[in-house]
Design a protein around this motif. Sequence first.
Motif, short mmCIF file in Angstrom:
data_model
loop_
_atom_site.label_atom_id
_atom_site.label_comp_id
_atom_site.label_asym_id
_atom_site.label_seq_id
_atom_site.Cartn_x
_atom_site.Cartn_y
_atom_site.Cartn_z
N PRO A 181 0.79 -1.24 0.00
CA PRO A 181 0.00 0.00 0.00
C PRO A 181 0.82 1.28 0.00
CG PRO A 181 -0.07 -1.08 2.15
CD PRO A 181 0.58 -2.05 1.21
N LYS A 182 2.04 1.25 0.53
CA LYS A 182 2.87 2.45 0.53
C LYS A 182 3.37 2.78 -0.87
CE LYS A 182 4.48 2.02 5.31
NZ LYS A 182 5.67 1.89 6.20
N LYS A 183 3.48 1.77 -1.70
CA LYS A 183 3.97 1.95 -3.07
C LYS A 183 2.83 2.15 -4.06
CE LYS A 183 7.28 -0.22 -6.23
NZ LYS A 183 8.13 -1.43 -6.45
N PHE A 184 1.70 1.49 -3.79
CA PHE A 184 0.54 1.55 -4.70
C PHE A 184 -0.69 1.94 -3.90
CE2 PHE A 184 3.46 -1.69 -6.39
CZ PHE A 184 3.70 -1.16 -7.66
N GLU A 185 -1.14 3.17 -4.09
CA GLU A 185 -2.29 3.66 -3.34
C GLU A 185 -3.57 2.98 -3.80
OE1 GLU A 185 -2.44 7.86 -3.80
OE2 GLU A 185 -0.67 8.22 -2.53
N PRO A 186 -4.58 2.91 -2.91
CA PRO A 186 -5.87 2.30 -3.29
C PRO A 186 -6.49 3.00 -4.50
CG PRO A 186 -5.74 2.59 -0.92
CD PRO A 186 -4.56 3.31 -1.50
N VAL A 187 -7.25 2.24 -5.26
CA VAL A 187 -7.89 2.74 -6.47
C VAL A 187 -9.40 2.55 -6.33
CG1 VAL A 187 -8.19 2.37 -8.96
CG2 VAL A 187 -5.91 2.19 -7.93
N GLN A 188 -10.17 3.56 -6.72
CA GLN A 188 -11.62 3.43 -6.72
C GLN A 188 -12.21 4.27 -7.84
OE1 GLN A 188 -13.59 3.95 -2.96
NE2 GLN A 188 -15.64 3.67 -3.83
N PHE A 189 -13.13 3.69 -8.60
CA PHE A 189 -13.80 4.43 -9.67
C PHE A 189 -15.11 3.75 -10.00
CE2 PHE A 189 -11.09 1.27 -11.72
CZ PHE A 189 -11.89 0.72 -12.71
N ASN A 190 -15.97 4.48 -10.69
CA ASN A 190 -17.24 3.96 -11.16
C ASN A 190 -17.18 3.79 -12.68
OD1 ASN A 190 -20.16 4.60 -12.35
ND2 ASN A 190 -20.44 3.69 -10.33
N ILE A 191 -17.47 2.60 -13.14
CA ILE A 191 -17.33 2.29 -14.57
C ILE A 191 -18.20 3.19 -15.43
CG2 ILE A 191 -17.62 0.51 -16.32
CD1 ILE A 191 -17.04 -1.57 -14.13
N SER A 192 -19.47 3.31 -15.09
CA SER A 192 -20.40 4.10 -15.90
C SER A 192 -20.02 5.57 -15.93
CB SER A 192 -21.83 3.95 -15.36
OG SER A 192 -22.26 2.62 -15.49
N GLU A 193 -19.59 6.10 -14.80
CA GLU A 193 -19.21 7.51 -14.74
C GLU A 193 -18.01 7.81 -15.61
OE1 GLU A 193 -18.64 8.64 -10.71
OE2 GLU A 193 -20.76 8.50 -10.17
N LEU A 194 -17.04 6.91 -15.65
CA LEU A 194 -15.84 7.15 -16.45
C LEU A 194 -16.14 7.09 -17.94
CD1 LEU A 194 -12.83 5.43 -14.66
CD2 LEU A 194 -13.49 7.83 -14.69
N ILE A 195 -17.01 6.18 -18.34
CA ILE A 195 -17.37 6.12 -19.76
C ILE A 195 -18.23 7.33 -20.13
CG2 ILE A 195 -18.78 4.88 -21.45
CD1 ILE A 195 -17.71 2.31 -20.41
N GLY A 196 -19.17 7.68 -19.26
CA GLY A 196 -19.96 8.89 -19.43
C GLY A 196 -20.60 9.02 -20.80
N ARG A 197 -20.51 10.21 -21.33
CA ARG A 197 -21.19 10.49 -22.60
C ARG A 197 -20.49 9.84 -23.79
NH1 ARG A 197 -18.39 15.08 -21.17
NH2 ARG A 197 -16.93 15.95 -22.70
N PHE A 198 -19.31 9.27 -23.58
CA PHE A 198 -18.58 8.64 -24.68
C PHE A 198 -18.97 7.18 -24.87
CE2 PHE A 198 -15.83 12.05 -23.15
CZ PHE A 198 -15.52 12.71 -24.33
N ALA A 199 -19.93 6.70 -24.08
CA ALA A 199 -20.25 5.27 -24.08
C ALA A 199 -20.59 4.75 -25.47
CB ALA A 199 -21.40 5.00 -23.11
N TRP A 200 -21.24 5.58 -26.29
CA TRP A 200 -21.71 5.09 -27.58
C TRP A 200 -20.78 5.45 -28.73
CZ3 TRP A 200 -25.15 1.61 -26.61
CH2 TRP A 200 -25.93 1.73 -25.46
N SER A 201 -19.65 6.04 -28.42
CA SER A 201 -18.69 6.36 -29.48
C SER A 201 -17.78 5.17 -29.75
CB SER A 201 -17.85 7.57 -29.08
OG SER A 201 -16.96 7.23 -28.03
N ASP A 202 -17.02 5.26 -30.81
CA ASP A 202 -16.03 4.24 -31.12
C ASP A 202 -14.98 4.21 -30.01
OD1 ASP A 202 -13.11 3.92 -32.60
OD2 ASP A 202 -14.61 2.51 -33.33
N TRP A 203 -14.45 3.02 -29.71
CA TRP A 203 -13.47 2.89 -28.62
C TRP A 203 -12.24 3.75 -28.86
CZ3 TRP A 203 -12.85 1.84 -23.77
CH2 TRP A 203 -11.60 1.52 -23.25
N LEU A 204 -11.77 3.80 -30.09
CA LEU A 204 -10.59 4.60 -30.40
C LEU A 204 -10.88 6.09 -30.19
CD1 LEU A 204 -7.67 4.55 -31.31
CD2 LEU A 204 -8.45 4.63 -33.68
N ASN A 205 -12.07 6.52 -30.58
CA ASN A 205 -12.44 7.92 -30.34
C ASN A 205 -12.52 8.22 -28.85
OD1 ASN A 205 -12.66 8.47 -33.07
ND2 ASN A 205 -14.85 7.97 -33.16
N PHE A 206 -12.99 7.23 -28.09
CA PHE A 206 -13.08 7.41 -26.64
C PHE A 206 -11.70 7.60 -26.02
CE2 PHE A 206 -12.99 5.09 -22.50
CZ PHE A 206 -13.62 6.06 -21.74
#
Length: 236
Positions: free
Chosen positions: A114-139
């Motif tokens: 934990p001293k070298k790698f801090e905890p990670v937390q995120f929400n999948i839907s929030e990160l994709i957001g409005r780009f969800a329906w775009s091409d992956w490369l465009n995202f």
Amino acid sequence: RLKTSQYTTVTQWLERIEADKPGIRRWLAGVYGQHPDLQQRKSADLTKVLRRYGKQFGFDEKVCIVRAPGRINLMGRHVDHRGGTTNFLAIQHETLAAVGLRDDNDVVAVNTEPKKFEPVQFNISELIGRFAWSDWLNFVDSDWVREMTYRTAGSWGNYIKAAALRLQHAYQDVKVRGVNMALSGDVPIAAGLSSSSTIVVATLQAVIALNNFDLTSRQFIDLCGEGEWFVGSRGG
């Protein structure tokens, strides 16, 4: 779908490993070969990552265990995506993860260091957001993603995000459930042994299994390679 023996509580996993049950011995020998010292070291690594998960999320929580070995390419690195010939070999250094399914769309990850790698937390839907329906490369080429990865350059969490987001983007008609993760790894960093890719592979394995996706090996490989585009690379 995972079998009962593959998805059980942290406590039950620890009891099996510490009791040196025949099934565990067979599994270790099947994966790591007839090398008692290596098997013993891997058993200790499994115990460490399971205890990290239990301390963070609870010892009564069910988890599966995934592993992703580092690799060495005997004919030159990073030539695969340029049409070159590769000769990959898996090595004994790897990323191990204990992973449990959540009821929501969040991903929470901790590390045994934990001293070298801090905890990670995120929400999948929030990160994709409005780009969800775009091409992956465009995202992944969007200003929003570029700014996000620039601000967190070098963060191990970006490789976890890469796997989860690529799967959700590929299957937009299904809401991918999040996971709790504890990871441990001994692949040397920045040594050309794919330490970062092992995080992508391990995460994607777990999220696919726990969400009951049925993918071919080809589909899995493509998702891993394309997922890592999220961090700016264009590897295969």
